[in-house]
Structure formats: structure tokens, C-alpha cells
Scaffold this motif. Structure first.
Motif, PDB file in Angstrom:
ATOM      1  N   ARG A  50       0.871  -1.184   0.000  1.00  0.00           N
ATOM      2  CA  ARG A  50       0.000   0.000   0.000  1.00  0.00           C
ATOM      3  C   ARG A  50       0.904   1.229   0.000  1.00  0.00           C
ATOM      4  NH1 ARG A  50      -5.364   1.189   2.353  1.00  0.00           N
ATOM      5  NH2 ARG A  50      -5.518   3.429   2.824  1.00  0.00           N
ATOM      6  N   THR A  92      -2.483  -1.474  -3.623  1.00  0.00           N
ATOM      7  CA  THR A  92      -3.309  -0.338  -3.187  1.00  0.00           C
ATOM      8  C   THR A  92      -2.520   0.954  -3.354  1.00  0.00           C
ATOM      9  OG1 THR A  92      -4.493  -1.714  -1.588  1.00  0.00           O
ATOM     10  CG2 THR A  92      -4.623   0.675  -1.290  1.00  0.00           C
ATOM     11  N   ILE A  93      -3.064   1.854  -4.128  1.00  0.00           N
ATOM     12  CA  ILE A  93      -2.439   3.160  -4.364  1.00  0.00           C
ATOM     13  C   ILE A  93      -3.384   4.238  -3.865  1.00  0.00           C
ATOM     14  CG2 ILE A  93      -1.604   4.788  -6.095  1.00  0.00           C
ATOM     15  CD1 ILE A  93      -0.823   2.382  -7.833  1.00  0.00           C
ATOM     16  N   VAL A  94      -2.963   4.933  -2.822  1.00  0.00           N
ATOM     17  CA  VAL A  94      -3.720   6.074  -2.301  1.00  0.00           C
ATOM     18  C   VAL A  94      -3.079   7.325  -2.879  1.00  0.00           C
ATOM     19  CG1 VAL A  94      -4.536   7.268  -0.233  1.00  0.00           C
ATOM     20  CG2 VAL A  94      -4.153   4.786  -0.174  1.00  0.00           C
ATOM     21  N   HIS A 129      -3.084   8.746   7.089  1.00  0.00           N
ATOM     22  CA  HIS A 129      -2.766   8.079   5.832  1.00  0.00           C
ATOM     23  C   HIS A 129      -1.296   7.673   5.743  1.00  0.00           C
ATOM     24  CE1 HIS A 129      -6.665   8.282   3.950  1.00  0.00           C
ATOM     25  NE2 HIS A 129      -6.804   9.510   4.408  1.00  0.00           N
ATOM     26  N   ASN A 168      -6.126  -1.341  -6.737  1.00  0.00           N
ATOM     27  CA  ASN A 168      -7.111  -0.633  -5.909  1.00  0.00           C
ATOM     28  C   ASN A 168      -6.654   0.807  -5.772  1.00  0.00           C
ATOM     29  OD1 ASN A 168      -9.135   0.038  -4.073  1.00  0.00           O
ATOM     30  ND2 ASN A 168      -7.958  -0.700  -2.326  1.00  0.00           N
ATOM     31  N   ALA A 227       0.192   3.562   5.353  1.00  0.00           N
ATOM     32  CA  ALA A 227       0.947   3.207   4.149  1.00  0.00           C
ATOM     33  C   ALA A 227       2.187   2.395   4.488  1.00  0.00           C
ATOM     34  CB  ALA A 227       1.341   4.480   3.405  1.00  0.00           C
ATOM     35  N   ASP A 228       2.630   1.597   3.498  1.00  0.00           N
ATOM     36  CA  ASP A 228       3.917   0.911   3.621  1.00  0.00           C
ATOM     37  C   ASP A 228       5.058   1.854   3.268  1.00  0.00           C
ATOM     38  OD1 ASP A 228       2.938  -1.718   4.327  1.00  0.00           O
ATOM     39  OD2 ASP A 228       2.199  -1.860   2.269  1.00  0.00           O
TER      40      ASP A 228
END
Length: 257
Positions: free
Chosen positions: A30, A54-56, A115, A99, A119-120
């Protein structure tokens, strides 16, 4: 991984440094990308195509016609849309398996904290020092690796601050907040379109290396690009033991060629 994924990511899997296990690490990662502009565009596109699960992506701006010269996530069809929604559309076309979580907001305060903690790793693709320092403080607090990039005119820079390591330098060690550093914006000074692509793809490569734990990251090195001469050079730097953000974790400071 299913058969479609094995085929889609086969050229990664063929690399002995990645293989099936590494690609599964990418799929499970992520990442938080702050900024969906010139740097955030190639970062998001390459991380999505590589299979990051997962990309925010956070940005409070909308797509403007002047963005299209360099911000390749966006198109004439998305002018006027929030950049994160334009990004979601583009990234879904590249890889519908990813995602994508769009955040139409300027990350700060509790939202930044939340956030970054989730995250990683974090990619700083923003365009102002205030946000860069806020990102850095959150990454230091939560010990998250930070991949930072910047570009203006024909010049670019990239570095990694792997804040999981107790002796790692942070962004403030290299660029102390409050110093008299001139802040320049693309809107005023201009930027050569391929420069943001070169810096952004380098950020994406460093992010994937951190996820995979392979190769030598840019931690403790500032990579500088002179696009007019097409020359890269690397400047080594160390942690500032007196840093107001990350100080008190041992000895060592300064910058050296």
C-alpha cells in the motif's frame, strides 16, 4: 497469484531479484502518493502497471489545460475534473486490478497522520516546502520510508529517506525548515516536460526497490539531474544529530560530495 496475474507480471517474475515472491510483495503493498501532478503522474502510472495492490493518491487540485504539457495522467477529456478522479480513470485503464483510493484533499494534520501511518511507504510528489516538511514529520513519527522528488526548469532531484533505520537522515536534515531557501513554482518559472517524467520514474523505481528490499536505495544520497547537460550527479549526506525533527538518535551530520 492467478494465471492472469502471472502472465501480466511475467517480465518482473523473470527477474531473479523479484520472482514470484517479490511480485506478491508488490501486490500486497500500500503506497501513498501525495501530489497528482507532473511527478505524481509517472509515479502512479508505473506503480500501478507494476502491480502495487493499493495506491492512495492525494491532491486537492483540478485538471487545468496548462497541466497537460507534463502531467501525463490527465487529458483534454478530464480538464475541470479533480486530479485524483482523473488519475483514478487513467490508472484503471492501465491496470484494472489495482485498488486506487483517490483523496481529493490537501493532506495535513490528522489526515496526514492517518494516511501516512496506514501506508507501507510514501512518495512526496508535491510542489511546496510546507507540505514536504509536513510529510517528513509524519514519516519520521511513523517510521515510514519516504521517496522524495522535485523538478523545476531543466533540473530535478530525487532522494530516499528510509526512516525505519535508526540512523537514517530525514528530509529536514538535508533541507532544514525555516532556512532562506527560495521556493519556485512551475507556474512562474516553467518546467521542461520530460524532466518530471525522469524524476517521477526514478521515484517509482526507488519505491519498488524498497518494497522488494533489493538493490541499493538512494538513502543518504541526493541524486541531481541537469537536463540541459543531461548529467546526473550524486551528493552524499548524513543525518543531523541536532535535527529538530529526527535528532537525538546518534552521531553524524553534514553533507559531502
Amino acid at each position: 497469484m492467478n494465471d492472469d496475474q502471472l502472465l501480466r507480471y511475467s517480465r518482473h517474475i523473470l527477474l531473479p531479484e523479484i520472482g514470484v515472491e517479490g511480485q506478491e510483495a508488490i501486490l500486497g503493498a500500500r503506497v501513498l502518493i501525495i501530489g497528482a501532478g507532473g511527478l505524481g503522474s509517472p509515479v502512479a502510472m508505473y506503480l500501478s502497471s507494476a502491480g502495487v495492490g493499493t495506491i492512495v493518491i492525494a491532491d486537492d487540485d483540478t485538471v487545468d489545460l496548462t497541466n497537460l504539457q507534463r502531467q501525463i495522467l490527465h487529458s483534454a477529456d478530464t480538464v475541470g475534473l479533480p486530479k485524483v478522479e482523473s488519475a483514478r480513470i487513467s490508472l484503471h485503464r492501465i491496470n484494472p486490478l489495482a485498488n486506487i483510493i483517490p483523496l481529493q484533499m490537501r493532506l495535513e494534520g490528522a489526515a496526514m497522520d492517518q494516511h501516512v501511518a496506514a501506508a507501507d511507504l510514501v512518495l512526496d510528489c508535491c510542489d511546496n516546502f510546507a507540505t514536504r516538511h509536513a510529510i517528513n514529520r509524519a514519516c519520521v513519527k511513523h517510521r515510514k520510508p519516504l521517496v522524495s522528488g522535485a523538478a523545476i526548469r531543466f533540473d530535478g532531484q530525487v532522494s530516499v529517506f528510509d526512516l525505519r533505520a535508526p540512523d537514517a537522515a530525514c528530509y529536514h536534515c538535508l533541507f532544514p525548515e525555516g532556512e532562506d531557501i527560495e521556493e519556485v513554482r512551475c507556474a512562474v518559472m516553467g518546467v521542461f516536460a520530460p524532466i518530471v517524467g525522469m524524476v517521477g520514474t526514478t521515484q517509482a523505481a526507488e519505491a519498488l526497490k524498497l518494497i522488494l528490499n533489493c538493490g541499493t536505495p538512494l538513502a543518504g544520497r541526493l541524486l541531481l539531474l541537469d537536463g540541459l547537460a543531461m548529467e546526473w550527479r550524486s551528493v552524499a549526506f548524513g543525518r543531523d544529530s541536532g535535527c529538530a525533527v529526527c535528532g537525538g538518535r546518534g552521531e553524524g551530520s553534514g553533507v559531502a560530495l
